[in-house]
Design a protein around this motif. Structure first.
Motif, PDB file in Angstrom:
ATOM      1  N   ILE A  14      41.935  29.084  39.033  1.00 42.89           N
ATOM      2  CA  ILE A  14      41.238  29.322  40.298  1.00 42.89           C
ATOM      3  C   ILE A  14      42.200  29.207  41.475  1.00 42.89           C
ATOM      4  N   VAL A  15      43.063  28.189  41.433  1.00 39.55           N
ATOM      5  CA  VAL A  15      44.052  28.001  42.500  1.00 39.55           C
ATOM      6  C   VAL A  15      45.024  29.182  42.527  1.00 39.55           C
ATOM      7  N   CYS A  20      47.187  33.920  45.122  1.00 45.02           N
ATOM      8  CA  CYS A  20      47.605  35.315  44.960  1.00 45.02           C
ATOM      9  C   CYS A  20      46.765  36.264  45.814  1.00 45.02           C
ATOM     10  N   THR A  21      45.499  35.913  46.038  1.00 47.38           N
ATOM     11  CA  THR A  21      44.648  36.736  46.900  1.00 47.38           C
ATOM     12  C   THR A  21      45.169  36.715  48.332  1.00 47.38           C
ATOM     13  N   VAL A  22      45.599  35.556  48.795  1.00 44.53           N
ATOM     14  CA  VAL A  22      46.170  35.444  50.136  1.00 44.53           C
ATOM     15  C   VAL A  22      47.446  36.279  50.231  1.00 44.53           C
ATOM     16  N   VAL A  59      49.243  43.045  39.328  1.00 45.12           N
ATOM     17  CA  VAL A  59      49.716  43.061  37.945  1.00 45.12           C
ATOM     18  C   VAL A  59      49.990  41.643  37.445  1.00 45.12           C
ATOM     19  N   PHE A  60      50.614  40.834  38.272  1.00 47.74           N
ATOM     20  CA  PHE A  60      50.928  39.457  37.892  1.00 47.74           C
ATOM     21  C   PHE A  60      49.661  38.689  37.518  1.00 47.74           C
ATOM     22  N   VAL A  61      48.622  38.827  38.340  1.00 48.02           N
ATOM     23  CA  VAL A  61      47.374  38.106  38.071  1.00 48.02           C
ATOM     24  C   VAL A  61      46.689  38.636  36.813  1.00 48.02           C
ATOM     25  N   MET A  62      46.677  39.947  36.635  1.00 51.94           N
ATOM     26  CA  MET A  62      46.045  40.514  35.444  1.00 51.94           C
ATOM     27  C   MET A  62      46.757  40.090  34.171  1.00 51.94           C
ATOM     28  N   GLU A  63      48.069  39.944  34.242  1.00 51.06           N
ATOM     29  CA  GLU A  63      48.816  39.505  33.068  1.00 51.06           C
ATOM     30  C   GLU A  63      48.589  38.022  32.772  1.00 51.06           C
ATOM     31  N   ARG A  64      48.410  37.246  33.817  1.00 55.63           N
ATOM     32  CA  ARG A  64      48.205  35.811  33.647  1.00 55.63           C
ATOM     33  C   ARG A  64      46.741  35.445  33.371  1.00 55.63           C
TER      34      ARG A  64
END
Length: 201
Positions: A14-15, A20-22, A59-64
């Motif tokens: 969540i953090v 990453c959204t910011v 991409v980073f978030v989708m991979e993680r």
């Protein structure tokens, strides 16, 4: 690797999504700012620049965290913030449709697949630009008046925007708005993959 079966997001995830959204919002804004400095024609393609620059975060978030609705949260929050400055319903509508298509594409093709990520990121930015191009094509007077009243542009800027939204310039805007986010996803996947290999090593 397919999407995770964990029932809930962890606090760490969540953090990470929040941070990453910011960063995503900052990079999207940077893409728009760059387009402004390049002139009115480039500004009509602001979504293309934003998609190219910010793809690395997506991409980073989708991979993680390859989970349902993570994409929707990350991409809907920026538009909610932007809407506070100048709420424009056609833009909000087409952008939301783009997010929905993106979420469906990720669910269909895989959150970590190139096809899923490319379609999703192109769809959301194409949806965003449609919310500006379509009104500029069919309701130019109302479109111009809205943003002048909102104080986000002057008459000359809006008339130039309408002019560059049509014909060959408009077609080029559509092509680049779809293409550059896909290019961003392609190279971002290579960067993220290299980062992950180094981390494992």
């Amino acid at each position: 690797m397919q999407k995770s079966k964990k029932p809930k997001l962890s606090t760490k995830e969540i953090v990470l999504i929040a941070v990453c959204t910011v960063v995503l919002i900052i990079l999207e804004s940077l893409g728009s700012l760059i387009s402004i400095f390049l002139g009115t024609f480039a500004h009509t393609m602001s979504q293309a620049f934003s998609g190219l620059i910010s793809a690395i975060v997506f991409v980073f978030v989708m991979e993680r965290i390859p989970r349902r609705f993570v994409f929707s949260f990350m991409l809907m929050l920026p538009i909610i913030i932007y809407s506070l400055a100048a709420l424009y319903l056609p833009f909000l509508l087409t952008y939301t449709i783009g997010v929905i298509i993106g979420e469906l594409a990720l669910g269909k093709f895989g959150y970590q697949s190139f096809s899923g990520q490319a379609i999703a990121y192109a769809a959301v930015h194409f949806g965003a630009i449609c919310g500006q191009l379509v009104p500029a094509w069919f309701f130019p007077e109302k479109f111009v008046a809205h943003f002048i009243q909102a104080g986000t542009a002057d008459l000359e800027q809006m008339n130039d925007f309408v002019r560059y939204s049509k014909g060959l310039f408009g077609l080029l805007t559509v092509v680049l708005t779809i293409g550059l986010p896909i290019v961003g996803v392609y190279f971002s996947r290579k960067i993220v993959a290299r980062y992950q290999r180094r981390k494992i090593a």
